[in-house]
Every structure is written in C-alpha cells, then in structure tokens.
Design an enzyme around this catalytic site. Structure first.
Site, short mmCIF file in Angstrom:
data_model
loop_
_atom_site.label_atom_id
_atom_site.label_comp_id
_atom_site.label_asym_id
_atom_site.label_seq_id
_atom_site.Cartn_x
_atom_site.Cartn_y
_atom_site.Cartn_z
N HIS A 183 -0.35 11.02 1.61
CA HIS A 183 -1.26 10.94 2.93
C HIS A 183 -2.54 11.62 2.63
CE1 HIS A 183 -1.36 10.18 7.06
NE2 HIS A 183 -0.70 11.02 7.58
N ASP B 74 -3.23 6.38 4.88
CA ASP B 74 -2.87 6.89 6.08
C ASP B 74 -1.77 5.77 6.23
OD1 ASP B 74 -4.74 8.58 6.49
OD2 ASP B 74 -6.31 6.97 7.01
#
Length: 432
Positions: free
Chosen positions: A402, A406
């Site tokens: 992350h 995304d």
C-alpha cells in the site's frame, strides 16, 4: 552462477586436499541466499589447496581451490630440472625476504598493547599503507563474521576518516580502554520444562525464510483484495485436452500455467504492478519475470522464476512450470533460477486452502494466491432468466504494497486476472 548472483557460502567440501578428482565430479556444495548448489570440477587432477573453508562467504569470480592437473605436474618437474644453481640461490634469497615481510608487523602497534581481534593480512596491509594504528583499527565496526573488519569496512572508514575529529579526551579514553571483540549475540537453545518436548534448531534455509518474512512485513504496508472466479470453462477444457497435450508434448498440463499466463497478461495491462521500491524511488521493470512459489520435500519454500513470462504461449509456460517445479523438488535449481522475479504467484489451493494472505516477496510490490477449485452452487444468468447450477469456482487473493499500490490499482489488477480466466475459450488451441 548467473548474472544476478554476487556471492555464495561454502556449506561443505566433498573433496579434501590430496584427493583425486575427475572432470565433472562434484568438489563442494555452496548456498546462495535462496538455493543450494553443487560445484563440479572442470578438470581432472589432484586437489592441492582449498583457499576458503566451510561457512566462508565467497564472491563470484574468486578462486576457491587449486587443482593440479597432469600438465601442471609435468611442467613443474621440467622447471625443477632446468633450474641453475645461481637461480636456486636467488630463489632462496627471495623466499627469505618474503618470510621476513610476512612475519613483520603489518600495522604499527603501540608498546605493551595487544589485540584479541583477528585482522586478515589484506586488512593489515591496507592499514599499514594508510598509517592506521592498532587502536584506530580496533575502533572500526566490522561487518564480517563475528564482527571481523572486512576490506570494504576499512576502505569505507578511510573514505570518511578525518571528517569527524575526536576530542583529545575521547582519544585518550580510546587509547586507555581498547575496544573489546564484538561478537554476534548467540541465542541459547530453549530448555524443555517437562523433559518431553523435542527441541529442533531451524535449518539454514528456514532461518533465511524466517528473516525474509519478518523483513517484508516490516517493510511493506500489506493490504489484500479477494475475488471469486468462475473457472468452469478452464476445468472442462483441461479435461478435454490434457491427454492429447501429454501425448504430443511429453508434459503434464496442470492449471498453474493457465493461471500464470493470465497473470502475465494482466501485468502487461497494469505495468505499475510490475515494479519494485528502492527507498523513495519506484523501479518500473521492463521484463515480466513471474516467481512461482514451490514447496520443497523438507517443508521449506523456494521461489524459482519464469523469465519473460509474457512472451510464452501455453505450451512454453507449461514446460517452464514443470521444469522449475521438478528441479525444485529434486534440488537441481541453479542460483540464477531464483533471481530477478518481478511478481510472484503462490498456489495455496494445492493444500486445500480456499484463499490466503501471502507475504510479499521483496522488493516486489504484489503476490497472488490461487485458492482451491471447488464445485459450488451458483446463480447462472441467461436470457430466459436466472437459475441455480453447479459451477467450478476459486478465490484469488491479492496482497500488495500500500506504500505504492492503492486499492484501485490492486483491485483492478486482480479483477483483470479474473476476467481473463472467466473468458477462457473452450475451443482454445494451446499452441496459440
């Protein structure tokens, strides 16, 4: 060793000094950070010297042993026969000079000062040339085994030497209290409380895997996306063609190459999943090299890599998958077989798992887990209306970093893999 392999550790010498060796006979065993290998001799002869011992780290390109061949022996005999008395005297004199050089102190040592630390002759010679005292040398933090100062350590020290000037008080303290040997902390073996427990030390590979897994969790911000896929067409197609495939290609057709082909296509569609992270920089990989997690007979895990996977058709992919899988099980992988991966796939369904949350293989940013294929009741939409039918389904579990990926990208990527699998053509030709 392969272009991407820089060093290896000697794990075992199978031949000792004085042993006769045949060409292609295995002389020693080595280990890189991921795979163990055997090193055969390129010539026949007698092993006359081992330049490194067991557990020593060796750089690619270094000489590790000397084997005297028949040509060497004849050449040496001829040399000895033609050496003149004058030359003998000259050689003896040069030997005496060499002995004096070797036995002389390599670095300036203060009177009454002794060191418990070990320094290699190379490190001592560098220190002597640079005018580094024993006290100063002892203050260098070593990165080698048991805290030993390596060539790189002393060269790095020389580069930064003089940048920070110590105060007279600090210098006097350093001279008065020489640094003690720095050893790596030894972990004591646990003791069974009731005496009935068995204490098993992890082997070398399990220790490495343990370190990699912890480092990956500490490095990447792991997040997962899951998607269910209808693979009924794939199951039917494989059942239809697998016998003919094996007859024509001499290879078994499993589900894995079909899934790997879909992943390679999705990576071409989403190149920002085919990246690596280096500090504050993103490295966008040119080639798509798929890692394929494989279980070893001893229970450990290894990840051989299919290079340029996007350039293979299904036949090529099946051959690559079967070859790497076989060599992983039989311990015949080469060091370069596990290097250069840009994305990894692991088949947790092999052991009956429906889905999983795999740990990212650093420095990659994503890993896909393939769940078990199951017959399940499902709603089937048709122009005449919806009805319940039996379908073959599986879960895809996508773990991604992350920090740089995304949810939109991570979710879109695994969805695209699912779309390729669900759109599989029952009339597909495996040579396309």
């Amino acid at each position: 060793m392969g272009e991407s392999v820089a060093e290896a550790t000697i794990t075992n010498w199978l031949k000792q000094v004085g042993d006769k060796i045949e060409a292609d006979e295995v002389v020693l065993e080595i280990a890189t950070d991921k795979v163990d290998s055997e090193v055969p001799s390129e010539v026949s002869g007698v092993l006359v010297e081992q330049l490194f011992g067991k557990d020593d780290m060796v750089q690619v390109g270094q000489t590790i042993a000397i084997i005297e061949t028949e040509v060497d022996a004849v050449s040496e005999t001829l040399k000895q026969e033609v050496v003149a008395p004058v030359e003998v005297a000259a050689i003896e004199k040069s030997i005496e000079v060499a002995k004096e050089t070797v036995t002389a102190p390599a670095i300036p040592i203060a009177i009454g000062t002794d060191s418990d630390k070990f320094f290699s002759p190379l490190v001592k010679n560098i220190a002597k040339e640079e005018g580094i005292s024993l006290v100063e040398l002892e203050s260098i933090s070593g990165s080698g085994k048991d805290g030993r100062v390596t060539k790189e350590d002393i060269l790095d020290y020389i580069k930064t030497r003089g940048v920070v000037t110590a105060s007279p008080v600090e210098v006097s303290k350093s001279i008065a209290q020489p640094q003690a040997t720095v050893n790596k902390p030894q972990t004591a073996a646990p003791v069974s409380v009731n005496g009935g427990d068995e204490i098993i030390e992890m082997d070398r590979m399990r220790k490495l895997i343990s370190g990699y897994m912890v480092a990956s969790i500490q490095t990447s911000a792991h997040v997962q996306s899951f998607i269910e896929v209808d693979v009924t067409n794939i199951v039917k197609w494989r059942e239809k063609v697998k016998a003919d495939f094996e007859k024509r290609e001499g290879e078994k057709l499993t589900y894995t190459p079909i899934f790997m082909e879909a992943v390679a296509k999705a990576l071409k569609d989403f190149p920002m999943m085919n990246i690596a992270v280096d500090g504050d920089f993103i490295i966008k990989r040119k080639n798509i090299n798929l890692g394929m997690a494989a279980s070893l007979p001893n229970g450990n895990l290894i990840v051989p890599v299919i290079k340029n996977a996007d350039q293979l058709n299904l036949v090529g992919m099946a051959k690559a998958v079967n070859d790497l899988g076989y060599r992983a099980k039989t311990g015949k992988l080469k060091p370069d077989d596990t290097q250069g991966g840009t994305y990894t796939v692991t088949n947790v369904g092999t052991f009956g798992s429906v889905f999983g949350t795999p740990i990212i293989n650093q420095p990659q940013v994503g890993i896909l887990a393939l769940g078990a294929i199951r017959k399940v009741p499902a709603v089937i939409e048709t122009p005449e209306g919806d009805f319940i039918g039996i379908r073959q389904k599986m879960f895809l579990s996508h773990s991604y970093d992350h920090r740089v990926v995304d949810g939109a990208l991570g979710g879109s990527f695994v969805k695209r893999v699912a779309e390729y699998l669900e759109a599989f053509d029952l009339d597909s030709d495996f040579y396309v």
